[in-house]
Design an enzyme around this catalytic site. Sequence first.
Site, mmCIF file in Angstrom:
data_model
loop_
_atom_site.group_PDB
_atom_site.id
_atom_site.type_symbol
_atom_site.label_atom_id
_atom_site.label_comp_id
_atom_site.label_asym_id
_atom_site.label_seq_id
_atom_site.Cartn_x
_atom_site.Cartn_y
_atom_site.Cartn_z
ATOM 1 C CD GLU A 187 -2.996 -1.084 2.273
ATOM 2 O OE1 GLU A 187 -2.813 -0.303 3.214
ATOM 3 O OE2 GLU A 187 -4.000 -1.793 2.174
ATOM 4 C CD GLU A 258 -4.515 -6.076 2.947
ATOM 5 O OE1 GLU A 258 -5.282 -5.297 3.572
ATOM 6 O OE2 GLU A 258 -3.271 -6.040 3.092
#
Length: 713
Positions: A187, A258
């Site tokens: 991320e 995710e």
Amino acid sequence: MGSYWVHVCLFMILLMVIIGVTRGNNEDAEVTYDGRSLIIGGHRKILFSGSIHYPRSTPQMWPDLIAKAKEGGLDVIQTYVFWNIHEPQPGQYDFSGRYDLVRFIKEIEAQGLYVCLRIGPYIESEWTYGGFPFWLHDVPDIVYRTDNEPFKAYMQNFTTKIVSMMQSEGLYASQGGPIILSQIENEYQNIEHSFGEEGSRYVSWAADMAASLQTGVPWVMCKQTDAPDPLINACNGMRCGETFTGPNSPNKPALWTENWTSFYQVYGGKPYIRSAEDIAFHVTLFIARKNGSYVNYYMYHGGTNFGRSSSAYVITSYYDQAPLDEYGLLRQPKWGHLKEMHAAIKSCSTTLLQGMQKNFTLGELQEGYVFEEEEEDGGCVAFLVNNDSVNKVTVQFQNRSYELPQKSMSILPDCQNVTFNTATVNTNSNTRVINPVQTFSSADKWDQFQDVIQNFDDTCLISDSLLEHMNLTKDNTDYLWYTLRFEQNSPCSEAILHLKSAAHVAHAFVDDTYIGGAHGNHNDKSFILEVPVELNEGTHNISILSVMVGLPDSGAFLERRFAGLTTVEIRCSEESHDLTNATWGYQVGLLGEKLEIYEVQNSDSNEWCELGDNPTNQTLVWYKNVFDSPEGDEAVALNLESMGKGEAWVNGQSIGRYWVSFHDFNDQPSQTLYHVPRSFLKDSGNVLVLFEEGGGNPLRISLNTVSVSLSSS
């Protein structure tokens, strides 16, 4: 000689057969991809994956967790690699016990599943310091996660270490092993703008470094829309069917690394409940709308943040609302509903992977997606979508009527018959059953050890300023003493000790007497403690215990974060005394930690004495008791709802921090049950040790078994 070589050849053939059997059906398989999916050994696959983190459970739990994941329809187990536990000091590695990554991956392989290995090595994951070992902080001129030579050198060294370990064990799919995907970074786009051009250069460097390691399987970067070729950009979140902007190249597949099945919980917060219906809706939408071919549930089993492993303010239980709860028990209907969805999608996966996608409108808030193979007898799959969150509707599709419940999708594997609807749950719910098997109410069975309140004269580190907490403790302890000798030479009426802290908790003592404490919360970066204090003329010892409840795990410039006291004053009605730049003494950690009072071999130490008369009025005290393991094989938990804040150990192994006194807005503690893995226990004579910061009553602790039962309809 000829006969000899014949026997050698036969032996080698036999050995290869044995190796093949032990590897299951995993032959050497090239893993490639195109714009539709991953291609493993020449075969396209729609893959369902689940995150299970090896250090958040135990090796004894791994086989059962993986088996339940497989039974639930998963194809892949996804895990981070946790740098700080594997390299606690530079060049010193630990892959033992719960940290045995190779053993974990081989167990996944033995059960016939694939692995997605998220090396990072920055992981966030609500794990202390984002998975970084704290010694990185002391590397000269280091700046984390940017085009910084010291950081890149250590990151590359650890990444190479892990890849080499996997290769030496033959664990990549290209070697016949189970690893089909790897991840570098995590991320990063969330913070990339903070570093400007250096951030962009770092992304390119990280991608090139990963690709150069020749793993033979693709690499991904999650939440990184500009992931450089050949790395695949992947989506994270709860609604990637709506939010994912898609692969950054037509030659890359749509991957969801995710899909949050719940959310992490912090002290003072309530659990986030995400329904099985909502998860199923967004998985199905991702596959239908985005041509998704890989979906990972984060988490499929959350587990336990043992020891001091959780990040700032995060509770010890992790993603307990996942399809497998903290104890590894099925959470229904979530587990069963997703299993049913997996089966429905896999029943038509060939057409989904080979057919042409078309979409069309079925109503104002309704739509449809069809995948149809071009061959005359080719398959046809339809997804009918109702985006109306309030009303059920009836839609017309291919001259038939279909009723769609509110906010739902129906799967028609043959474009005619509905085999699954995301809002129609056929699995019965279950309920967690807590069965008390032992109480600890006998005072004569408890021992205690009173920790020491540090004074200025006890310290050896002196400074004329308030020093930063983490830089002193090095994440070896939560605790740092700030001590001061204060001379009161004039009257000080209505005195107030006022301090501001960027740590998480502060306990204040004057002349060895506790005068009060305060704490912050997950959303605020600092807090204030104001407490009345009696100060007669003369010399006074001021001792402030600063406490961290996990280190920060995210954000840019993590190496610059400040924790600890920032200002200290004594405010009198006559005048104020600013002590911020006074001469302070420092002591890292507690005496009990230094003595390792929690270790089994120290349970008979002379340091222990009988329990005091009123334990709820005690501060900084260690408690010890002995108990037998409950019969059977049900999960075991300690109920600590009578305690305040501290940490608990069983047979020398920390089961985590507890903070029962921090209540949510409904005046309820965020966590009261604390998992004790069966592998931590002996049949009898188990040693329980707790460190209590203040206010807890050990006489009301109970030992419980944990199971589930079907809810009554």
